[in-house]
Design an enzyme around this catalytic site. Sequence first.
Site, PDB file in Angstrom:
ATOM      1  N   HIS A  64       0.800  -1.241   0.081  1.00 17.62           N
ATOM      2  CA  HIS A  64      -0.055  -0.169   0.169  1.00 17.62           C
ATOM      3  C   HIS A  64       0.995   1.156   0.108  1.00 17.62           C
ATOM      4  O   HIS A  64       1.694   1.579   0.929  1.00 17.62           O
ATOM      5  CB  HIS A  64      -0.970  -0.003   1.261  1.00 17.62           C
ATOM      6  CG  HIS A  64      -1.949  -1.140   1.213  1.00 17.62           C
ATOM      7  ND1 HIS A  64      -3.155  -0.956   0.805  1.00 17.62           N
ATOM      8  CD2 HIS A  64      -1.856  -2.372   1.970  1.00 17.62           C
ATOM      9  CE1 HIS A  64      -3.802  -2.138   1.012  1.00 17.62           C
ATOM     10  NE2 HIS A  64      -2.846  -3.003   1.646  1.00 17.62           N
ATOM     11  N   ASP A 154      -8.624  -5.231  -2.569  1.00 17.49           N
ATOM     12  CA  ASP A 154      -7.656  -5.349  -1.329  1.00 17.49           C
ATOM     13  C   ASP A 154      -8.091  -4.282  -0.503  1.00 17.49           C
ATOM     14  O   ASP A 154      -8.182  -3.299  -0.639  1.00 17.49           O
ATOM     15  CB  ASP A 154      -6.171  -5.481  -1.429  1.00 17.49           C
ATOM     16  CG  ASP A 154      -5.587  -5.667  -0.121  1.00 17.49           C
ATOM     17  OD1 ASP A 154      -5.981  -6.854   0.521  1.00 17.49           O
ATOM     18  OD2 ASP A 154      -4.951  -5.063   0.409  1.00 17.49           O
ATOM     19  N   HIS A 186      -9.020 -10.455  -1.457  1.00 18.59           N
ATOM     20  CA  HIS A 186      -8.614 -10.373   0.025  1.00 18.59           C
ATOM     21  C   HIS A 186     -10.088 -11.120   0.462  1.00 18.59           C
ATOM     22  O   HIS A 186     -11.326 -10.693   0.361  1.00 18.59           O
ATOM     23  CB  HIS A 186      -8.903  -9.006   0.168  1.00 18.59           C
ATOM     24  CG  HIS A 186      -9.205  -8.193   1.670  1.00 18.59           C
ATOM     25  ND1 HIS A 186      -8.171  -7.528   2.380  1.00 18.59           N
ATOM     26  CD2 HIS A 186     -10.525  -8.767   2.785  1.00 18.59           C
ATOM     27  CE1 HIS A 186      -8.952  -7.676   3.634  1.00 18.59           C
ATOM     28  NE2 HIS A 186      -9.885  -8.061   3.672  1.00 18.59           N
ATOM     29  N   ASP A 312       2.048  -6.884   2.589  1.00 21.14           N
ATOM     30  CA  ASP A 312       0.738  -6.181   2.918  1.00 21.14           C
ATOM     31  C   ASP A 312       1.237  -4.841   3.709  1.00 21.14           C
ATOM     32  O   ASP A 312       0.514  -4.439   4.907  1.00 21.14           O
ATOM     33  CB  ASP A 312      -0.290  -7.023   3.796  1.00 21.14           C
ATOM     34  CG  ASP A 312      -1.530  -6.428   3.969  1.00 21.14           C
ATOM     35  OD1 ASP A 312      -1.851  -5.290   3.258  1.00 21.14           O
ATOM     36  OD2 ASP A 312      -2.467  -6.778   4.523  1.00 21.14           O
TER      37      ASP A 312
END
Length: 435
Positions: A64, A154, A186, A312
């Site tokens: 991210h 996600d 996800h 992640d």
Amino acid sequence: MNDLLIIGGEVVDRQGRRRADVHVADGRIVAVGPPDEVSPAGGATTLDATGCLVTPGFVDLHTHLREPGREEAETIETGSRAAAKGGYTCVVAMPNTDPTQDTVSVIEFVRRQGELAGLCDVRPSGSITVGQAGTQLTPFAELAAAGVRIFTDDGFGVQDPLLMRRALEYASDIRVDGRPIVLAQHCEVSRLTEGAVMHEGHCCSAFGLPGWPSIAEELMVFRDIELVRLTGAPLHVLHLSTARSVELVRAAKADGLPVTAEATPHHISLTDERLAGYSPIFRVNPPLRTMDDVEAVRAGLADGTIDAIATDHAPHTAETKERPLDQAPPGMLGLETALGVSLASLAMPVEDVVAAMTWRPAAIAGVDDVHGRPVAAGEPANLCVFDPDERWHVQPGELASRSRNTPYVDVELRGRVRHTVLAGSPTVVDGSPTR
Ligand code: DOR
């Protein structure tokens, strides 16, 4: 660009492990071999790899970067720098930005910012549904033509089974350079996790906190595997976290289905007991599970059921992570600690950890034309040099990420990145970013 000489290390790639120096020029590997065979005619910048492994640069399937929209937590530049410090030469940027990565213009923006930062090859994913709202599919073909290989919502699972079926059917007709695009799920049935802040089990009862049951993940893993059986389209399971999920993926692979999976460093190193102090640092989605789950995920990585280690990496500002546990956003940093956590937590050979961080994720992301390649003459010079034995503790103040939400301050890590080379140019030297 100066020639580079990486000397004194052992090369580890798909072809095995051997003592070799590496000569890089003009973005490519020129020679790999004993010192007398690897000697550039002119001057070269030397990178010392004594005691280190020289491997393909790491590839993260799950980063991210927060830009556009939440630049106070991370930007593409700070996230790329964190990636480079962690040994990564390529990251797949998750689409839960603001605006969402669901149009060509946002995809192009993310890619362009990545190119401008020049610290890591940033590959934007696209969302499966418009605005990640779960109701209408994005234009896969148009986004694929703009280079998107991985589609995911996600942060959320696609709740509607009919929409997910249609997404897989639609995806199975689309090829980029002859390869199918991949839907990455996800897995979370959100009706079962409303209000949840940690894993549902013995600890959440003891701590008096609302639980996120394992079945909320497993139902969607099961549903999507069955939809793959129906449609034949490939599926990648994101941040798999429970023992039963590992079993489901193992069985799907045994049936020959095109299913791949990833696990995060935190799901192989931390358990739900960490929530005892109610610290939001340990809040993450899917949540930290039990030791039985941690061991099953480690076993899944060891036997290849789980293809890749994916971070992640989820930066959040101190302001949001200092809220009470039930109001703080889920997520933890991952890029700068992934190697150290993985080597400290896994009993598997270092060569297998390298596989799970390089050529296996590169193949899933469809970037294996330039990343995860053999360390051999003629190949693109995307490389990581790390000391597999160095023990260290993360110092939050030294992180390259703009955020500080690492759960590893009190944990001894093993394995540290010394140098990272992107397209022949060092992005990290002796642990420090070059730009
Ligand atoms: O903990 C998480 N944080 N899990 C996700 O799936 C999303 C991520 C985020 O974006 O913060």
